[in-house]
Write an enzyme that holds these catalytic residues in place. Structure first.
Site, PDB file in Angstrom:
ATOM      1  N   HIS A 257      39.339  27.852  44.927  1.00  0.00           N
ATOM      2  CA  HIS A 257      38.010  28.245  44.473  1.00  0.00           C
ATOM      3  C   HIS A 257      37.356  27.119  43.688  1.00  0.00           C
ATOM      4  O   HIS A 257      38.020  26.412  42.926  1.00  0.00           O
ATOM      5  CB  HIS A 257      38.068  29.523  43.632  1.00  0.00           C
ATOM      6  CG  HIS A 257      38.949  29.454  42.422  1.00  0.00           C
ATOM      7  ND1 HIS A 257      38.481  29.044  41.199  1.00  0.00           N
ATOM      8  CD2 HIS A 257      40.259  29.738  42.226  1.00  0.00           C
ATOM      9  CE1 HIS A 257      39.458  29.107  40.305  1.00  0.00           C
ATOM     10  NE2 HIS A 257      40.557  29.510  40.911  1.00  0.00           N
TER      11      HIS A 257
ATOM     12  N   ASP B 198      34.673  27.834  41.707  1.00  0.00           N
ATOM     13  CA  ASP B 198      34.100  28.402  40.482  1.00  0.00           C
ATOM     14  C   ASP B 198      35.091  28.284  39.324  1.00  0.00           C
ATOM     15  O   ASP B 198      36.307  28.162  39.531  1.00  0.00           O
ATOM     16  CB  ASP B 198      33.682  29.869  40.691  1.00  0.00           C
ATOM     17  CG  ASP B 198      34.835  30.771  41.088  1.00  0.00           C
ATOM     18  OD1 ASP B 198      35.653  30.355  41.935  1.00  0.00           O
ATOM     19  OD2 ASP B 198      34.937  31.894  40.568  1.00  0.00           O
TER      20      ASP B 198
ATOM     21  N   ASP C 103      42.417  24.819  36.626  1.00  0.00           N
ATOM     22  CA  ASP C 103      42.121  26.042  37.392  1.00  0.00           C
ATOM     23  C   ASP C 103      40.719  25.968  37.959  1.00  0.00           C
ATOM     24  O   ASP C 103      39.792  26.436  37.336  1.00  0.00           O
ATOM     25  CB  ASP C 103      42.295  27.260  36.493  1.00  0.00           C
ATOM     26  CG  ASP C 103      42.166  28.576  37.248  1.00  0.00           C
ATOM     27  OD1 ASP C 103      42.127  28.553  38.486  1.00  0.00           O
ATOM     28  OD2 ASP C 103      42.099  29.619  36.595  1.00  0.00           O
TER      29      ASP C 103
ATOM     30  N   GLU D 115      36.307  33.434  42.771  1.00  0.00           N
ATOM     31  CA  GLU D 115      37.670  33.919  42.571  1.00  0.00           C
ATOM     32  C   GLU D 115      37.788  34.514  41.176  1.00  0.00           C
ATOM     33  O   GLU D 115      38.479  35.500  40.975  1.00  0.00           O
ATOM     34  CB  GLU D 115      38.677  32.779  42.727  1.00  0.00           C
ATOM     35  CG  GLU D 115      40.140  33.243  42.871  1.00  0.00           C
ATOM     36  CD  GLU D 115      40.863  33.436  41.544  1.00  0.00           C
ATOM     37  OE1 GLU D 115      41.898  34.112  41.542  1.00  0.00           O
ATOM     38  OE2 GLU D 115      40.394  32.917  40.508  1.00  0.00           O
ATOM     39  N   GLU D 116      37.063  33.927  40.229  1.00  0.00           N
ATOM     40  CA  GLU D 116      37.189  34.339  38.825  1.00  0.00           C
ATOM     41  C   GLU D 116      36.318  35.554  38.515  1.00  0.00           C
ATOM     42  O   GLU D 116      36.429  36.141  37.452  1.00  0.00           O
ATOM     43  CB  GLU D 116      36.804  33.182  37.897  1.00  0.00           C
ATOM     44  CG  GLU D 116      37.591  31.886  38.122  1.00  0.00           C
ATOM     45  CD  GLU D 116      39.030  31.973  37.623  1.00  0.00           C
ATOM     46  OE1 GLU D 116      39.483  33.074  37.249  1.00  0.00           O
ATOM     47  OE2 GLU D 116      39.697  30.931  37.631  1.00  0.00           O
TER      48      GLU D 116
ATOM     49  N   GLU E 198      46.441  27.639  43.109  1.00  0.00           N
ATOM     50  CA  GLU E 198      46.419  28.161  41.731  1.00  0.00           C
ATOM     51  C   GLU E 198      47.492  27.478  40.884  1.00  0.00           C
ATOM     52  O   GLU E 198      48.563  27.135  41.383  1.00  0.00           O
ATOM     53  CB  GLU E 198      46.670  29.676  41.728  1.00  0.00           C
ATOM     54  CG  GLU E 198      45.526  30.516  42.267  1.00  0.00           C
ATOM     55  CD  GLU E 198      44.269  30.459  41.410  1.00  0.00           C
ATOM     56  OE1 GLU E 198      44.354  30.063  40.225  1.00  0.00           O
ATOM     57  OE2 GLU E 198      43.199  30.799  41.945  1.00  0.00           O
TER      58      GLU E 198
ATOM     59  N   HIS F 280      41.773  28.903  31.437  1.00  0.00           N
ATOM     60  CA  HIS F 280      40.844  29.862  30.816  1.00  0.00           C
ATOM     61  C   HIS F 280      40.727  29.663  29.304  1.00  0.00           C
ATOM     62  O   HIS F 280      40.158  30.510  28.617  1.00  0.00           O
ATOM     63  CB  HIS F 280      41.246  31.322  31.129  1.00  0.00           C
ATOM     64  CG  HIS F 280      41.157  31.679  32.588  1.00  0.00           C
ATOM     65  ND1 HIS F 280      40.911  32.961  33.035  1.00  0.00           N
ATOM     66  CD2 HIS F 280      41.266  30.927  33.704  1.00  0.00           C
ATOM     67  CE1 HIS F 280      40.887  32.976  34.360  1.00  0.00           C
ATOM     68  NE2 HIS F 280      41.108  31.746  34.787  1.00  0.00           N
TER      69      HIS F 280
HETATM   70 ZN   LIG Z   1      42.182  29.993  39.654  1.00  0.00          ZN
END
Ligand SMILES: [Zn+2]
Length: 390
Positions: free
Chosen positions: A74, A76, A108, A142-143, A171, A357
């Site tokens: 992803h 995003d 990520d 994805e998030e 990931e 994150h």
């Molecule tokens: Zn991810």
């Protein structure tokens, strides 16, 4: 702190820098996919752009026959929060003096995307007539809700009967060092919102009321103690966790009229989500509760216990890094849950997840170059040394 300027960057890091510079917070892509598509088209990939809603996706393939290995990921990222909380601006990538690439998405998973593209560039240059097919399944959601992203692309592939034999999701799977863990499955996730109804009243007149908190507690205790299964060789035992309980008016002298309980089950392949729902409701019924229960199935468990992809991924890490990774199904859900429904073998293999994150997200810069070599080694295992089934 001094930082390394772009001229010294490897191809993987240069591409990672370009991706991180685009503040593509879910569901925005902001040109990240254009960057990837440009590189892949130059290698002879056929590109299918698959926008759904406000989500950008693409599917790209190269080669004409044989099994297909797709890299999935992803573009995003999760929001950065206030930039003042970061040591370095989140969307101005840099390598700090301890060799860490810093920026939102470094781990990520823009670092993985760069490593995939460079791995494929090197592999295709070395083996222009490789057997098998190489694919990319890239989304910008994805998030977020993850409805118009990989899930929608997977449904498109199902309708067009495009095969997807093997899938590497980028990931961040690594724990202490790059490639120490490959995720070969994930637990399922089943959420519930339970509302137990009582009768509101004055605490001094309990005979005129029915306290839903008192009624719910023994049932909740039983759910928390329930032995759902014993897990198996690949999954830990299924677990039930309450995440929120809400009740009461705030007044000290009012028996509340209802209580709301939010819970989640992370489940193994030893039970189905239907069985968990039935057992939960049977237990609530046995406690005589007046309740309403809304379920949300966030993801079925999936497992690639063995096969060519797991073998190639484990060997690829050994070839490139010299150590043997462990297989694990721990952690949250990922887009692998959607891809696995195509019957594909799926693994997740990416950099360290230590800072994902978080503010100051970062990853060891050399890990991304090494990750690119790992991906290339897996391609070689499958499509040069012929591990893949024809
Ligand atoms: Zn991810």
């Amino acid at each position: 702190m001094p930082t390394i300027e772009p001229p010294a960057l490897s191809p993987t890091l240069a591409l990672a820098f370009e991706l991180i510079r685009r503040p593509s917070v879910t569901p925005d892509d902001l040109g990240c996919q254009d960057l990837m598509i440009e590189r892949l088209e130059a290698l002879g990939f056929r590109i299918e752009r698959l926008p759904f809603g406000d989500v950008e996706n693409f599917w790209a393939t190269r080669g004409h026959h044989g099994p297909l290995l797709a890299f999935a990921g992803h573009t995003d990222v999760v929001p950065s929060g206030p930039h003042t909380h970061w040591d370095f601006p989140p969307f101005e990538p840099c390598i700090d003096e301890s060799g860490m690439l810093r920026g939102r998405g470094a781990a990520d998973m823009k670092g993985s995307l760069a490593a995939m593209v460079i791995a494929v560039e090197r592999f295709v240059t070395a083996h222009p007539d490789h057997h098998g097919r190489i694919g990319f399944l890239i989304t910008s959601d994805e998030e977020g809700p993850a409805i118009d992203g990989t899930r929608a692309v997977v449904e498109h592939l199902r309708e067009t009967h495009d095969r997807l034999d093997y899938c590497i999701v980028g990931e961040p799977s690594s724990t202490d060092r790059l490639g120490d863990v490959i995720k070969n499955g994930r637990r399922g996730s089943l959420g519930g919102v339970l509302r137990v109804r009582g009768i509101q009243g004055h605490v001094a007149y309990p005979h005129l009321a029915r306290n839903p908190v008192h009624q719910a507690l023994p049932a909740l205790d039983a759910l928390a103690r329930e032995h759902w299964d014993a897990g198996n060789a690949f999954f830990p035992a299924t677990s039930f966790q309450i995440s929120n309980i809400r009740s009461g008016t705030g007044a000290t002298n009012v028996i509340p009229g209802d209580v709301e309980v939010v819970f989640n089950l992370r489940f193994s392949t030893e039970v189905t989500h239907e069985q968990l729902m039935q057992r939960t409701e049977a237990l609530l019924d046995a406690h005589g509760l007046d309740y309403h229960l809304d379920w949300t199935l966030n993801g079925e468990p999936f497992l690639t216990a063995e096969g060519e992809l797991v073998e190639a991924a484990v060997s690829g890490v050994e070839d490139a890094l010299g150590h043997r990774p462990a297989l694990s199904t721990a952690g949250g859900t990922s887009d692998g849950r959607f891809i696995a429904t195509l019957g594909s073998q799926v693994v997740e293999l990416g950099p360290s997840n230590a800072t994902i994150h978080q503010v100051n997200e970062r990853v060891r810069a050399t890990d991304l170059d090494d990750l690119s070599r790992v991906y290339q080694a897996i391609l070689a295992r499958l499509f040069v040394n012929g591990t893949a089934r024809p």
